[in-house]
Design a protein around this motif. Structure first.
Motif, short mmCIF file in Angstrom:
data_model
loop_
_atom_site.label_atom_id
_atom_site.label_comp_id
_atom_site.label_asym_id
_atom_site.label_seq_id
_atom_site.Cartn_x
_atom_site.Cartn_y
_atom_site.Cartn_z
N SER A 74 14.19 -25.51 -48.06
CA SER A 74 14.22 -24.13 -48.56
C SER A 74 13.52 -23.14 -47.63
N THR A 75 12.68 -23.64 -46.73
CA THR A 75 11.95 -22.74 -45.81
C THR A 75 12.68 -22.48 -44.51
N LEU A 76 13.78 -23.19 -44.27
CA LEU A 76 14.50 -23.02 -43.00
C LEU A 76 15.13 -21.65 -42.83
N GLU A 77 15.47 -21.00 -43.94
CA GLU A 77 16.05 -19.66 -43.85
C GLU A 77 15.06 -18.67 -43.25
N ALA A 78 13.78 -18.90 -43.46
CA ALA A 78 12.73 -18.02 -42.93
C ALA A 78 11.88 -18.77 -41.90
N GLU B 240 13.00 -21.03 -29.29
CA GLU B 240 14.35 -21.06 -29.88
C GLU B 240 14.95 -22.46 -29.83
N GLU B 241 14.75 -23.17 -28.71
CA GLU B 241 15.24 -24.54 -28.59
C GLU B 241 14.51 -25.46 -29.57
N TYR B 242 13.21 -25.26 -29.72
CA TYR B 242 12.44 -26.04 -30.70
C TYR B 242 12.98 -25.83 -32.11
N VAL B 243 13.28 -24.59 -32.47
CA VAL B 243 13.83 -24.29 -33.80
C VAL B 243 15.18 -24.98 -33.97
N ALA C 189 11.55 -33.77 -28.79
CA ALA C 189 11.38 -32.33 -28.59
C ALA C 189 10.52 -32.04 -27.36
N ALA C 190 9.42 -32.76 -27.21
CA ALA C 190 8.54 -32.55 -26.07
C ALA C 190 9.27 -32.82 -24.75
N PRO D 264 1.10 -26.80 -36.55
CA PRO D 264 1.29 -25.80 -35.51
C PRO D 264 1.29 -26.34 -34.08
N GLY D 265 0.98 -27.62 -33.89
CA GLY D 265 0.74 -28.16 -32.55
C GLY D 265 1.81 -27.96 -31.51
N MET D 266 3.07 -28.23 -31.87
CA MET D 266 4.15 -28.07 -30.89
C MET D 266 4.35 -26.60 -30.53
N VAL D 267 4.25 -25.73 -31.52
CA VAL D 267 4.38 -24.29 -31.25
C VAL D 267 3.27 -23.84 -30.29
N LEU D 268 2.05 -24.30 -30.52
CA LEU D 268 0.93 -23.95 -29.63
C LEU D 268 1.13 -24.53 -28.24
#
Length: 190
Positions: A24-28, A5-8, A94-95, A61-65
């Motif tokens: 345009s992809t931030l809504e999803a 959630e903090e990353y988002v 972010a890290a 995907p790296g940060m999410v992983l």
């Protein structure tokens, strides 16, 4: 979940001044970016000690992983490779805020010293044949690649097979019925 959630929040904040993801992809964002990236975690071999995400952009995907691995596989090192210095500033910030020990490399993939990673990941970076060239340079000999690919993945596979030999599994994406995760191993030039 709190770290994701903090990353988002950080992604949305920084995206106003740096194009980390399409506006345009931030809504999803949760389905389109977080879940799409997170689906790779279940495909990681349990023996994974090092992961390199090539052309990570805003950390997908790296940060999410790395966030998921921080609890589930704390001994796994994550390297994020990105040539855009502004995106690297975001990744480093972010890290730090998330308490992750990721390594951020602000270099071009083809100029970076070989990383010797157990697993190579990439999402929306380049064609499969080019990814295989990068992966051969940066993965361990017995390494594995996990590439998130869109609706044209079968054509990309066909084109890549003209220049490369490799073993591959096609795993259906959980976020898009037309997309796939390509698990690639034993990469060799033809």
């Amino acid at each position: 979940m709190a770290a994701l959630e903090e990353y988002v929040r950080l992604l949305e904040k920084w995206n106003k001044s740096i194009n980390l993801v399409a506006k345009s992809t931030l809504e999803a964002v949760w389905e389109r970016h977080i879940a799409d990236s997170a689906q790779l975690f279940s495909e990681l071999p349990s023996t994974t000690k090092s992961l390199a995400d090539l052309g990570t952009g805003g950390g997908l995907p790296g940060m999410v992983l790395a966030i998921i691995a921080n609890e589930a596989m704390p001994d796994m090192s994550v390297t994020l490779v990105e040539s855009d210095a502004r995106k690297c500033a975001f990744l480093t910030t972010a890290a730090t805020k998330l308490g992750l020990g990721v390594s951020v490399k602000n270099e071009r993939i083809e100029q970076l010293d070989p990383l010797g990673a157990d697993v190579i990941t990439a999402r929306a970076l380049t064609s499969l044949d080019r990814l295989l060239e990068f992966a051969q340079r940066h993965s361990k000999e017995a390494g594995q690649c996990l590439f998130l690919k869109g609706q044209d993945h079968r054509k990309e596979i066909e084109d890549a097979r003209k220049m490369w030999c490799f073993d591959m599994d096609i795993i259906p994406s959980i976020t898009n019925p037309d997309a796939a995760v390509l698990r690639v191993e034993n990469i060799r030039p033809r």
